[in-house]
Design a protein around this motif. Structure first.
Motif, PDB file in Angstrom:
ATOM      1  N   VAL A 132       0.830  -1.207   0.000  1.00  0.00           N
ATOM      2  CA  VAL A 132       0.000   0.000   0.000  1.00  0.00           C
ATOM      3  C   VAL A 132       0.862   1.253   0.000  1.00  0.00           C
ATOM      4  O   VAL A 132       0.747   2.116  -0.862  1.00  0.00           O
ATOM      5  CB  VAL A 132      -0.965  -0.016   1.212  1.00  0.00           C
ATOM      6  CG1 VAL A 132      -1.772   1.268   1.280  1.00  0.00           C
ATOM      7  CG2 VAL A 132      -1.879  -1.223   1.137  1.00  0.00           C
ATOM      8  N   CYS A 133       1.764   1.368   0.992  1.00  0.00           N
ATOM      9  CA  CYS A 133       2.569   2.588   1.116  1.00  0.00           C
ATOM     10  C   CYS A 133       3.956   2.454   0.495  1.00  0.00           C
ATOM     11  O   CYS A 133       4.714   3.428   0.458  1.00  0.00           O
ATOM     12  CB  CYS A 133       2.679   3.007   2.577  1.00  0.00           C
ATOM     13  SG  CYS A 133       3.548   1.810   3.624  1.00  0.00           S
ATOM     14  N   SER A 180      -1.780 -11.949   7.239  1.00  0.00           N
ATOM     15  CA  SER A 180      -3.160 -11.820   7.710  1.00  0.00           C
ATOM     16  C   SER A 180      -3.703 -10.419   7.449  1.00  0.00           C
ATOM     17  O   SER A 180      -4.908 -10.240   7.264  1.00  0.00           O
ATOM     18  CB  SER A 180      -3.235 -12.137   9.206  1.00  0.00           C
ATOM     19  OG  SER A 180      -2.415 -11.237   9.937  1.00  0.00           O
ATOM     20  N   LEU A 181      -2.828  -9.408   7.406  1.00  0.00           N
ATOM     21  CA  LEU A 181      -3.262  -8.039   7.140  1.00  0.00           C
ATOM     22  C   LEU A 181      -3.132  -7.682   5.664  1.00  0.00           C
ATOM     23  O   LEU A 181      -3.920  -6.899   5.138  1.00  0.00           O
ATOM     24  CB  LEU A 181      -2.434  -7.053   7.976  1.00  0.00           C
ATOM     25  CG  LEU A 181      -2.501  -7.211   9.486  1.00  0.00           C
ATOM     26  CD1 LEU A 181      -1.573  -6.208  10.157  1.00  0.00           C
ATOM     27  CD2 LEU A 181      -3.924  -7.029   9.977  1.00  0.00           C
ATOM     28  N   GLY A 201       0.330  -0.071  10.078  1.00  0.00           N
ATOM     29  CA  GLY A 201      -0.054   1.330   9.949  1.00  0.00           C
ATOM     30  C   GLY A 201      -1.079   1.538   8.849  1.00  0.00           C
ATOM     31  O   GLY A 201      -2.045   2.283   9.008  1.00  0.00           O
ATOM     32  N   CYS A 202      -0.884   0.877   7.716  1.00  0.00           N
ATOM     33  CA  CYS A 202      -1.838   0.999   6.598  1.00  0.00           C
ATOM     34  C   CYS A 202      -3.136   0.238   6.883  1.00  0.00           C
ATOM     35  O   CYS A 202      -4.190   0.573   6.337  1.00  0.00           O
ATOM     36  CB  CYS A 202      -1.219   0.481   5.313  1.00  0.00           C
ATOM     37  SG  CYS A 202       0.137   1.480   4.702  1.00  0.00           S
ATOM     38  N   ALA A 203      -3.067  -0.778   7.724  1.00  0.00           N
ATOM     39  CA  ALA A 203      -4.253  -1.574   8.038  1.00  0.00           C
ATOM     40  C   ALA A 203      -5.132  -0.922   9.095  1.00  0.00           C
ATOM     41  O   ALA A 203      -6.218  -1.405   9.379  1.00  0.00           O
ATOM     42  CB  ALA A 203      -3.840  -2.963   8.525  1.00  0.00           C
TER      43      ALA A 203
END
Length: 127
Positions: free
Chosen positions: A99-100, A111-112, A117-119
């Motif tokens: 994501v970042c 699992s995330l 932080g992005c989750a």
């Protein structure tokens, strides 16, 4: 004796119980501990034993370990600089958040699917 079939008549290949395999045969793990690899040879024999009974089951599963001939084994191929670069690139990809796009010092949890932080999980600051 259970699992004793040195001729391979019952199981198709020579079969031995645990700790009773003849000299000159080794499992993959034993070969690796000696710095060897199977070198493409077929399985020479197998070891069969009863595993632990899973909770709620009545029967114990039969486990198997395949044996390879030591005289046909070859030395493990050394890591070349190119292979080292490939391993480091794979490990870096596991630490990069999709994501970042930040490379973290830890492996991103599957699992995330992204860094905590992005989750949306609060990230504790390192002291």
């Amino acid at each position: 004796m259970r699992f004793w079939d040195p001729d391979g008549a019952e199981y198709g290949i020579p079969t031995y119980p645990r700790r009773l395999a003849p000299e000159g045969l080794a499992t993959r793990r034993q070969l690796r501990a000696q710095g060897l690899r199977p070198n493409g040879q077929d399985v020479a024999a197998q070891i069969l034993w009863f595993g632990r009974r899973p909770p709620g089951e009545r029967t114990r599963p039969v486990r198997a370990a395949y044996l390879y001939r030591l005289d046909l084994a070859a030395p493990v191929r050394p890591m070349t600089p190119g292979r080292w670069r490939a391993v480091h690139a794979m490990l870096r990809a596991r630490r990069t958040c999709p994501v970042c796009q930040v490379t973290r010092p830890y492996v991103i949890p599957t699992s995330l699917g992204c860094c905590p932080g992005c989750a949306g999980y609060p990230v504790a600051l390192a002291a």
